[in-house]
Scaffold this active site. Structure first.
Site, PDB file in Angstrom:
ATOM      1  N   CYS A 122     -22.604  -1.798  11.584  1.00  0.00           N
ATOM      2  CA  CYS A 122     -21.655  -0.703  11.371  1.00  0.00           C
ATOM      3  C   CYS A 122     -22.355   0.586  10.978  1.00  0.00           C
ATOM      4  O   CYS A 122     -21.849   1.675  11.260  1.00  0.00           O
ATOM      5  CB  CYS A 122     -20.624  -1.097  10.315  1.00  0.00           C
ATOM      6  SG  CYS A 122     -21.342  -1.636   8.750  1.00  0.00           S
ATOM      7  N   GLU A 171     -17.555   4.006  18.762  1.00  0.00           N
ATOM      8  CA  GLU A 171     -18.465   2.966  18.270  1.00  0.00           C
ATOM      9  C   GLU A 171     -18.597   1.877  19.340  1.00  0.00           C
ATOM     10  O   GLU A 171     -17.652   1.132  19.594  1.00  0.00           O
ATOM     11  CB  GLU A 171     -17.944   2.360  16.962  1.00  0.00           C
ATOM     12  CG  GLU A 171     -18.913   1.360  16.362  1.00  0.00           C
ATOM     13  CD  GLU A 171     -18.400   0.724  15.082  1.00  0.00           C
ATOM     14  OE1 GLU A 171     -19.219   0.448  14.196  1.00  0.00           O
ATOM     15  OE2 GLU A 171     -17.174   0.499  14.978  1.00  0.00           O
ATOM     16  N   GLU A 193     -13.998  -1.514   4.519  1.00  0.00           N
ATOM     17  CA  GLU A 193     -15.343  -1.120   4.965  1.00  0.00           C
ATOM     18  C   GLU A 193     -15.332  -1.246   6.474  1.00  0.00           C
ATOM     19  O   GLU A 193     -15.336  -2.350   7.014  1.00  0.00           O
ATOM     20  CB  GLU A 193     -16.410  -2.003   4.316  1.00  0.00           C
ATOM     21  CG  GLU A 193     -17.788  -1.367   4.328  1.00  0.00           C
ATOM     22  CD  GLU A 193     -18.577  -1.669   5.589  1.00  0.00           C
ATOM     23  OE1 GLU A 193     -18.566  -0.802   6.507  1.00  0.00           O
ATOM     24  OE2 GLU A 193     -19.174  -2.740   5.666  1.00  0.00           O
ATOM     25  N   LYS A 228     -11.739 -15.420   4.117  1.00  0.00           N
ATOM     26  CA  LYS A 228     -11.496 -15.695   5.533  1.00  0.00           C
ATOM     27  C   LYS A 228     -12.672 -15.197   6.364  1.00  0.00           C
ATOM     28  O   LYS A 228     -12.795 -14.007   6.657  1.00  0.00           O
ATOM     29  CB  LYS A 228     -10.208 -15.035   6.034  1.00  0.00           C
ATOM     30  CG  LYS A 228      -9.801 -15.577   7.427  1.00  0.00           C
ATOM     31  CD  LYS A 228      -8.820 -14.677   8.144  1.00  0.00           C
ATOM     32  CE  LYS A 228      -9.491 -13.523   8.829  1.00  0.00           C
ATOM     33  NZ  LYS A 228     -10.418 -13.936   9.938  1.00  0.00           N
TER      34      LYS A 228
END
Length: 488
Positions: free
Chosen positions: A291, A392, A257, A183
């Site tokens: 990331c 973040e 992750e 996906k």
């Protein structure tokens, strides 16, 4: 620098790839993709609904017995053929990634080779996966293990680097003998669909990989499907919690992750210009949408002002603009929503005076006004407890803080709920080893920048997730051992 539109002829067949059929419509409807550099629509994206997700899982399960039974050397050769096709299609794939998310072509032209290397590396493990003989006592017996695939694996990839992600995760899952329902996000579906087509061209049996772009509804239907044997998710922590809740219904194992707020430690004996340039990359690389980007820059007090000045001066020279211009270093952020969110963080930092703005902090106008361009931004003297230091941002912003000694540097570095990566600059070898061991992070990069090493494991600790991609650990993420005990 005016923005040019990528050629829409690059787009793969519209729809979903289930088995070897392209589905041009779906119960999930469509969404409009927008080119981030211009803000203009490019194409309607067919989005999978629960019906199509269920069909994709069925096709993957039907393909599983034959795929597992296929001799390892044949499966290996299919993956090597796919790697060759990716390299042959390098330029279209590069431009397609630019069209999807606005990455500069200077960067995207490197990605097909990296993805091909991941597929080749994982193909190299395919005919070496086996097991081990286990010592037995006190009885006489033969005890051995077999490394077996989970079965049908759901892989949910991120939008910020889909081609490399496919090499990392899809390559490992296939090498382990699984079939896959993939996906990609609705923001960036095109590269995954193109790779799905290349897999059929390479000779992969239909159903081994199925590609169903979609949003949260498709993701929940996929993760919660009883026909899925394992989930690998890459994305944000909030979405990960939803993934875990949906997978819990069937007790489906999940690898995550997730994001990061990686510290970038600069000691006074470092090569300061190199260290400052790499620290600036926390904002510039992928427009800060990586990331593992080192967005918390921690600098020793004796060189603090010098490093801040170098970062600000280098940011002023960054070529921000048309992603299809080979001189461009930094492109837009991915969407209008992301642009507004990042600018809101910057505005709050100004209002609360949680840092001193030394460069950027604004949306770019002129020829770039239609796109989602934000100037590379640096705040100095950042409050370690502030949003700038703790959250973040996933945009072109770095936060710079000072420390007085190694202990304080480690305390600041560890003061985060994330643990994906960390960066360290020092020419003291003992310090390099000592600090690297002390940092809670999945990867520590010393005196250099991350490279795309297929042989190296990558993943996080704390709220940056668990599980690994890359290396043998990445292949083992998609295998489970079976123990066989025979009395002698």
């Amino acid at each position: 620098m005016a923005v040019t539109e990528p050629p829409l002829s690059l787009l793969p067949p519209a729809g979903l790839l289930i088995g070897d059929d392209w589905h041009g419509s779906s119960s999930g409807g469509t969404v409009t993709h927008v080119y981030p550099a211009s803000g203009q629509p490019t194409a309607d994206v067919v989005v999978a609904g629960a019906t199509e997700v269920g069909l994709a899982v069925t096709r993957a399960r039907e393909a599983l017995p034959a795929w597992r039974a296929m001799p390892a050397n044949q499966r290996r050769d299919l993956m090597l053929r796919l790697a060759a096709l990716i390299e042959a299609e390098a330029e279209p794939l590069s431009q397609l990634q630019t069209l999807e998310i606005g990455l500069p072509c200077q960067l995207t032209r490197q990605m097909p080779a990296v993805a091909a290397d991941y597929f080749r590396y994982n193909a190299g493990w395919l005919d070496k996966i086996g097991g081990e003989v286990v010592t037995t006592w006190p009885v006489r017996a033969l005890d051995y293990t077999l490394d077996e695939p989970y079965g049908v694996v759901a892989i949910i990839i991120p939008w910020n680097g889909p081609l490399v992600s496919l090499g990392q995760m899809l390559g490992a899952a296939l090498a382990a003998g699984n079939t896959v329902v993939l996906k990609p996000p609705e923001l960036a579906p095109f590269v995954a669909l193109r790779i799905g087509g290349l897999m059929l061209a390479a000779g992969f049996p239909p159903g081994v990989v199925n590609v169903v772009p979609g949003g949260p509804a498709a993701g929940e239907a996929l993760v919660g499907h009883p026909g899925v044997d394992k989930v690998h998710f890459t994305g944000g922590a909030d979405t990960a919690r939803s993934v875990l809740a949906a997978a819990a219904r069937n007790l489906t194992p999940v690898a995550l992750e997730l994001g990061g707020k990686s510290p970038h430690l600069i000691f006074p004996d470092a090569e300061l210009r190199l260290a400052a340039r790499l620290a600036m990359a926390g904002a510039v690389a992928l427009s800060g949408q990586g990331c593992a980007n080192g967005t918390r820059v921690l600098v020793h007090a004796s060189v603090y002002d010098e490093v801040v000045d170098i970062i600000a001066a280098r940011m002023a020279k960054v070529a921000v603009g048309d992603p299809l211009d080979q001189r461009t270093i930094m492109g837009p952020v991915v969407s209008a929503r992301a642009c507004d969110r990042i600018l809101a963080v910057i505005d709050r930092a100004r209002t609360t005076k949680s840092g001193r703005l030394v460069h950027g902090g604004h949306r770019l106008d002129g020829d770039l006004a239609g796109g989602y361009f934000i100037a590379p931004t640096a705040f100095a003297d950042v409050d370690p407890s502030s949003e700038l230091a703790q959250e973040e941002i996933f945009g072109p912003v770095v936060s710079i803080m000072r420390f007085g000694n190694e202990a304080e540097a480690l305390r600041l570095a560890e003061d985060t709920r994330y643990g994906l990566g960390a960066y360290l600059h020092t020419n003291d070898l003992r310090r390099a080893h000592r600090v690297s061991r002390a940092l809670t992070a999945g990867t520590v990069w010393v005196n250099g920048e991350p490279g795309g090493l297929p042989s190296a494991p990558f993943g996080g600790t704390k709220q940056s997730g668990y599980g690994r991609i890359g290396g043998l650990a990445g292949v083992r993420e998609f295998l489970r051992p079976k123990n066989i005990w025979m009395a002698v």
